[in-house]
Design a protein around this motif. Structure first.
Motif, PDB file in Angstrom:
ATOM      1  N   VAL A  12     -11.281   0.828  -7.387  1.00  0.00           N
ATOM      2  CA  VAL A  12     -10.827  -0.412  -7.328  1.00  0.00           C
ATOM      3  C   VAL A  12     -10.951  -1.229  -5.807  1.00  0.00           C
ATOM      4  CG1 VAL A  12      -8.525   0.611  -6.650  1.00  0.00           C
ATOM      5  CG2 VAL A  12      -8.537  -1.678  -7.864  1.00  0.00           C
ATOM      6  N   GLN A  13     -10.725  -2.097  -5.661  1.00  0.00           N
ATOM      7  CA  GLN A  13     -11.158  -2.848  -4.595  1.00  0.00           C
ATOM      8  C   GLN A  13      -9.538  -2.824  -3.707  1.00  0.00           C
ATOM      9  OE1 GLN A  13     -12.770  -6.655  -5.155  1.00  0.00           O
ATOM     10  NE2 GLN A  13     -14.996  -5.961  -5.309  1.00  0.00           N
ATOM     11  N   PRO A  14      -9.854  -2.946  -2.333  1.00  0.00           N
ATOM     12  CA  PRO A  14      -8.651  -2.885  -1.614  1.00  0.00           C
ATOM     13  C   PRO A  14      -7.807  -4.257  -2.309  1.00  0.00           C
ATOM     14  CG  PRO A  14     -10.520  -2.399  -0.179  1.00  0.00           C
ATOM     15  CD  PRO A  14     -10.944  -2.661  -1.484  1.00  0.00           C
ATOM     16  N   GLY A  15      -6.436  -3.962  -2.071  1.00  0.00           N
ATOM     17  CA  GLY A  15      -5.715  -4.928  -2.811  1.00  0.00           C
ATOM     18  C   GLY A  15      -5.482  -4.945  -4.238  1.00  0.00           C
ATOM     19  N   GLY A  16      -6.177  -3.970  -4.762  1.00  0.00           N
ATOM     20  CA  GLY A  16      -6.118  -4.033  -6.553  1.00  0.00           C
ATOM     21  C   GLY A  16      -5.025  -3.066  -6.704  1.00  0.00           C
ATOM     22  N   SER A  17      -4.924  -2.881  -8.051  1.00  0.00           N
ATOM     23  CA  SER A  17      -3.861  -2.163  -8.974  1.00  0.00           C
ATOM     24  C   SER A  17      -4.531  -1.099  -9.820  1.00  0.00           C
ATOM     25  CB  SER A  17      -2.949  -2.889  -9.459  1.00  0.00           C
ATOM     26  OG  SER A  17      -2.168  -3.798  -8.751  1.00  0.00           O
ATOM     27  N   LEU A  18      -3.697  -0.039  -9.790  1.00  0.00           N
ATOM     28  CA  LEU A  18      -4.133   1.090 -11.053  1.00  0.00           C
ATOM     29  C   LEU A  18      -2.778   1.767 -11.395  1.00  0.00           C
ATOM     30  CD1 LEU A  18      -7.129   3.028  -9.539  1.00  0.00           C
ATOM     31  CD2 LEU A  18      -7.372   1.794 -11.473  1.00  0.00           C
ATOM     32  N   ARG A  19      -2.826   2.248 -12.648  1.00  0.00           N
ATOM     33  CA  ARG A  19      -1.470   2.888 -13.277  1.00  0.00           C
ATOM     34  C   ARG A  19      -2.074   4.006 -13.683  1.00  0.00           C
ATOM     35  NH1 ARG A  19       1.561   2.010 -18.930  1.00  0.00           N
ATOM     36  NH2 ARG A  19       3.742   2.448 -18.197  1.00  0.00           N
ATOM     37  N   LEU A  20      -1.488   5.209 -13.168  1.00  0.00           N
ATOM     38  CA  LEU A  20      -1.758   6.488 -13.505  1.00  0.00           C
ATOM     39  C   LEU A  20      -0.809   6.805 -14.517  1.00  0.00           C
ATOM     40  CD1 LEU A  20      -2.555   8.310 -10.010  1.00  0.00           C
ATOM     41  CD2 LEU A  20      -4.185   6.998 -11.331  1.00  0.00           C
ATOM     42  N   SER A  21      -1.171   7.722 -15.366  1.00  0.00           N
ATOM     43  CA  SER A  21      -0.425   8.407 -16.258  1.00  0.00           C
ATOM     44  C   SER A  21      -0.756   9.856 -16.417  1.00  0.00           C
ATOM     45  CB  SER A  21      -0.915   7.816 -17.782  1.00  0.00           C
ATOM     46  OG  SER A  21      -0.749   6.433 -18.089  1.00  0.00           O
ATOM     47  N   THR A  69       5.196   2.394  -7.541  1.00  0.00           N
ATOM     48  CA  THR A  69       6.219   2.729  -8.715  1.00  0.00           C
ATOM     49  C   THR A  69       6.518   3.705  -9.478  1.00  0.00           C
ATOM     50  OG1 THR A  69       6.889   0.149  -8.376  1.00  0.00           O
ATOM     51  CG2 THR A  69       8.162   1.535 -10.047  1.00  0.00           C
ATOM     52  N   LEU A  70       7.125   4.731  -9.277  1.00  0.00           N
ATOM     53  CA  LEU A  70       7.141   5.984 -10.232  1.00  0.00           C
ATOM     54  C   LEU A  70       8.095   5.743 -11.433  1.00  0.00           C
ATOM     55  CD1 LEU A  70       6.251   8.800 -10.957  1.00  0.00           C
ATOM     56  CD2 LEU A  70       7.642   9.707  -9.130  1.00  0.00           C
ATOM     57  N   SER A  71       7.758   6.138 -12.580  1.00  0.00           N
ATOM     58  CA  SER A  71       8.607   5.929 -13.888  1.00  0.00           C
ATOM     59  C   SER A  71       8.231   6.954 -14.907  1.00  0.00           C
ATOM     60  CB  SER A  71       8.612   4.755 -14.390  1.00  0.00           C
ATOM     61  OG  SER A  71       7.427   4.432 -15.031  1.00  0.00           O
ATOM     62  N   GLN A  82       2.520   3.427 -11.064  1.00  0.00           N
ATOM     63  CA  GLN A  82       1.795   1.991 -10.700  1.00  0.00           C
ATOM     64  C   GLN A  82       1.680   1.905  -9.379  1.00  0.00           C
ATOM     65  OE1 GLN A  82       1.190  -0.197 -13.055  1.00  0.00           O
ATOM     66  NE2 GLN A  82       0.310  -1.405 -11.342  1.00  0.00           N
ATOM     67  N   MET A  83       0.292   1.698  -8.923  1.00  0.00           N
ATOM     68  CA  MET A  83       0.045   1.541  -7.797  1.00  0.00           C
ATOM     69  C   MET A  83      -0.545   0.286  -7.494  1.00  0.00           C
ATOM     70  SD  MET A  83      -1.808   5.332  -7.014  1.00  0.00           S
ATOM     71  CE  MET A  83      -3.187   4.731  -8.148  1.00  0.00           C
ATOM     72  N   ASN A  84       0.015  -0.517  -6.434  1.00  0.00           N
ATOM     73  CA  ASN A  84      -0.233  -1.963  -6.349  1.00  0.00           C
ATOM     74  C   ASN A  84      -0.612  -2.108  -4.918  1.00  0.00           C
ATOM     75  OD1 ASN A  84       0.478  -2.802  -8.951  1.00  0.00           O
ATOM     76  ND2 ASN A  84       2.542  -3.116  -8.116  1.00  0.00           N
ATOM     77  N   SER A  85      -1.368  -3.196  -4.361  1.00  0.00           N
ATOM     78  CA  SER A  85      -1.838  -3.446  -3.106  1.00  0.00           C
ATOM     79  C   SER A  85      -2.442  -2.072  -2.593  1.00  0.00           C
ATOM     80  CB  SER A  85      -0.699  -3.612  -2.174  1.00  0.00           C
ATOM     81  OG  SER A  85       0.220  -4.838  -2.647  1.00  0.00           O
ATOM     82  N   LEU A  86      -3.451  -1.647  -3.164  1.00  0.00           N
ATOM     83  CA  LEU A  86      -4.011  -0.328  -2.838  1.00  0.00           C
ATOM     84  C   LEU A  86      -4.951  -0.480  -1.770  1.00  0.00           C
ATOM     85  CD1 LEU A  86      -4.888   0.851  -6.334  1.00  0.00           C
ATOM     86  CD2 LEU A  86      -3.759   2.134  -4.830  1.00  0.00           C
ATOM     87  N   LYS A  87      -5.048   0.586  -0.885  1.00  0.00           N
ATOM     88  CA  LYS A  87      -5.712   0.708   0.619  1.00  0.00           C
ATOM     89  C   LYS A  87      -6.538   1.603   0.487  1.00  0.00           C
ATOM     90  CE  LYS A  87      -1.600  -0.678   2.850  1.00  0.00           C
ATOM     91  NZ  LYS A  87      -0.352  -0.036   4.004  1.00  0.00           N
ATOM     92  N   PRO A  88      -7.651   1.620   1.263  1.00  0.00           N
ATOM     93  CA  PRO A  88      -8.643   2.795   1.339  1.00  0.00           C
ATOM     94  C   PRO A  88      -8.182   4.094   1.457  1.00  0.00           C
ATOM     95  CG  PRO A  88      -9.725   0.688   2.257  1.00  0.00           C
ATOM     96  CD  PRO A  88      -8.042   0.561   2.044  1.00  0.00           C
ATOM     97  N   GLU A  89      -7.092   4.067   2.411  1.00  0.00           N
ATOM     98  CA  GLU A  89      -6.539   5.472   2.619  1.00  0.00           C
ATOM     99  C   GLU A  89      -5.569   5.919   1.538  1.00  0.00           C
ATOM    100  OE1 GLU A  89      -6.359   2.429   4.369  1.00  0.00           O
ATOM    101  OE2 GLU A  89      -4.167   2.218   5.251  1.00  0.00           O
ATOM    102  N   ASP A  90      -5.456   5.374   0.384  1.00  0.00           N
ATOM    103  CA  ASP A  90      -5.124   5.803  -0.994  1.00  0.00           C
ATOM    104  C   ASP A  90      -6.181   6.742  -1.711  1.00  0.00           C
ATOM    105  OD1 ASP A  90      -3.126   2.795  -1.108  1.00  0.00           O
ATOM    106  OD2 ASP A  90      -2.285   4.503  -0.281  1.00  0.00           O
TER     107      ASP A  90
END
Length: 128
Positions: A12-21, A69-71, A82-90
């Motif tokens: 994903v590009q910086p600033g993007g989002s992913l949802r891990l399950s 956000t963890l649920s 839920q991971m938003n505003s992702l950064k390269p350090e993530d």
């Protein structure tokens, strides 16, 4: 033994989002605290977030607070990050784990590291 399977990672590009399950063979009907930890190759495990048994209490590392956000859905034996505003350090391999007893926060990663934790994980890469 509980089998945990993570999914949802990707590029994903910086600033993007992913949802891990994370799905579990059994979630002990909501009797287990759960955590996410992550690891960069060559570095130690890093604690990301905890959630209590019912999902009404969540705790985050300062590095992800306000962005992740963890649920959980105990009926589906599932955990979500839920991971938003992702950064390269993530960028890391992300693991969901049953929180070790009597610890929380960064100590979760410390205990797992000392036990030589090995899981499947899901790779998250944040890059342009």
């Amino acid at each position: 033994q509980v089998q945990l399977v993570e999914s949802g990672g990707g590029l994903v590009q910086p600033g993007g989002s992913l949802r891990l399950s994370c799905t579990a063979s059994e979630f002990a009907s909501g009797r287990s605290r759960m955590s996410w930890v992550r690891q960069v190759p060559g570095k130690e495990l890093e604690w990301v977030a905890d959630i209590n048994e019912r999902g009404c209490g969540t705790y985050y590392a300062d590095s992800v607070k306000g962005r992740f956000t963890l649920s959980r859905d105990n009926a589906k034996n599932a955990l979500y990050l839920q991971m938003n505003s992702l950064k390269p350090e993530d960028t890391a391999v992300y693991y969901c784990v049953r929180t070790p007893p009597d610890v929380s926060g960064p100590l979760v990663a410390t205990v797992l590291q000392s036990e030589g934790y090995r899981g499947q994980g899901t790779q998250v890469t944040v890059s342009s």
